[in-house]
Design an enzyme around this catalytic site. Structure first.
Site, PDB file in Angstrom:
ATOM      1  N   HIS A 174      -8.028  -5.408   0.346  1.00 59.12           N
ATOM      2  CA  HIS A 174      -6.786  -4.698   0.676  1.00 59.12           C
ATOM      3  C   HIS A 174      -6.041  -5.515   1.725  1.00 59.12           C
ATOM      4  CE1 HIS A 174      -4.298  -1.179   0.225  1.00 59.12           C
ATOM      5  NE2 HIS A 174      -4.261  -0.998   1.532  1.00 59.12           N
TER       6      HIS A 174
ATOM      7  N   ASP B  75     -10.211  -4.892  -3.877  1.00 59.47           N
ATOM      8  CA  ASP B  75      -9.604  -3.865  -3.023  1.00 59.47           C
ATOM      9  C   ASP B  75     -10.468  -2.605  -3.035  1.00 59.47           C
ATOM     10  OD1 ASP B  75      -7.979  -1.999  -1.705  1.00 59.47           O
ATOM     11  OD2 ASP B  75      -6.145  -2.921  -2.469  1.00 59.47           O
TER      12      ASP B  75
ATOM     13  N   SER C 244       0.826  -1.194   0.000  1.00 60.69           N
ATOM     14  CA  SER C 244       0.000   0.000   0.000  1.00 60.69           C
ATOM     15  C   SER C 244       0.867   1.254   0.000  1.00 60.69           C
ATOM     16  CB  SER C 244      -0.968  -0.042   1.196  1.00 60.69           C
ATOM     17  OG  SER C 244      -2.046   0.829   0.988  1.00 60.69           O
TER      18      SER C 244
END
Length: 319
Positions: free
Chosen positions: A296, A264, A210
């Protein structure tokens, strides 16, 4: 990035974090969750309701998972989270937590430097690194922790962050992120430490999840010496204009691995694909792997793909 919210007015808050684990919180404060006191804060423990542990209350070391304004947040000093000063936002931030290091066993094959997501720490990826090292013991893992800085997205809350995030805009290619250059310098320092210990740059892989993946992407492809590769999980290309301007020839042939869950909801799958396409347009070489039904987070299949990439890439690198 995760959203934590309660439906009690006195506890109402909306916080955003990036973590690869499957966290879930009940809609109201459960009776078996204790309030965090000064002792817990000082020891850097917080209590959460964790789906990974069958919804039992548990403690997680070096974590920032907090309930809401009704509970003391360990990363606050005396600053009102909703009133972060311009001086606070502009000043440099430095991590006081040394990186976790898992030394290679036997003859070293190379090093992986891996950056966590927003609000997480290096400890959040220790289990995954240990699991991969059991299969590839000759690979060293370095897991740094970001400095605590105010994050605009979370109302100025102080938390581990590689740079400030002002919003969840879909177009991250043009957004300018606070602290990204500083984080690039920190990654460069970690690379140089490995070089000084005897590992050449073309035996070093930089990666992250991320926000950590975005930082690794930016720092890796703008690094002035040849790297072995980049592992970019559930992330995006930050500040595409600056990236293109600072891209170095030395790493234009460095093959990267991007992985993204199709479900996600925090860093959209479309955002990941657009970032990958932008990298390809700039002449960079890499692979984009998709994972159906994954949000995610990470999966065992993804970790297996990452491990295969790491071992193959480091084996192919010439001394």
């Amino acid at each position: 990035m995760l959203r934590f919210i309660t439906n009690q007015p006195s506890l109402l808050s909306l916080l955003h974090f990036e973590c690869h684990r499957d966290w879930s919180l009940t809609p109201t404060l459960p009776t078996n969750v204790e309030r965090v006191d000064e002792r817990d804060v000082a020891s850097e423990y917080v209590l959460v309701h964790c789906a990974q542990h069958k919804h039992k209350t548990c403690k997680h070391e070096k974590s920032v998972w907090m309930w809401s304004s009704g509970i003391r947040r360990k990363f606050f000093s005396n600053t009102n989270p909703g009133h972060t000063s311009a001086t606070q936002m502009a000043r440099p931030y430095h991590s006081t937590t040394p990186p976790i290091q898992l030394p290679a066993q036997g003859k070293p094959l190379g090093t992986v430097i891996f950056l966590h997501g927003l609000g997480d720490t290096g400890y959040g990826w220790l289990g995954a690194a240990e699991m991969m090292q059991r299969v590839a013991p000759s690979v060293k893992f370095v897991l740094p922790t970001a400095p605590n800085r105010p994050v605009t997205l979370n109302g100025g809350m102080m938390m581990p962050a590689w740079y400030d995030i002002k919003g969840l805009s879909e177009d991250r290619l043009s957004e300018d992120f606070e602290g990204l250059t500083q984080t690039k310098d920190e990654i460069t320092r970690l690379i140089e430490e490995e070089v000084q210990s005897g590992t050449p740059t073309n035996k070093i892989i930089v990666g992250g999840f991320s926000q950590g993946g975005a930082s690794a992407m930016y720092a890796g492809f703008t690094y002035p010496k040849k790297l072995a590769g980049l592992v970019l999980l559930s992330c995006y290309l930050p500040n595409g204009a600056e990236f293109a301007k600072n891209l170095r020839e030395e790493n234009k042939t460095t093959k990267f691995l991007m992985c993204h869950g199709e479900e996600d909801a925090m860093v959209s799958y479309n955002n990941g694909q657009r970032s990958y396409n932008k990298l390809k347009e700039l002449g960079l070489e890499g692979q984009f792997l998709s994972y159906p039904d994954m949000g995610h987070s990470v999966s065992q299949e993804e970790i297996a793909d990452v491990l295969e990439y790491i071992v193959n890439t480091l084996n192919e690198a010439k001394l």
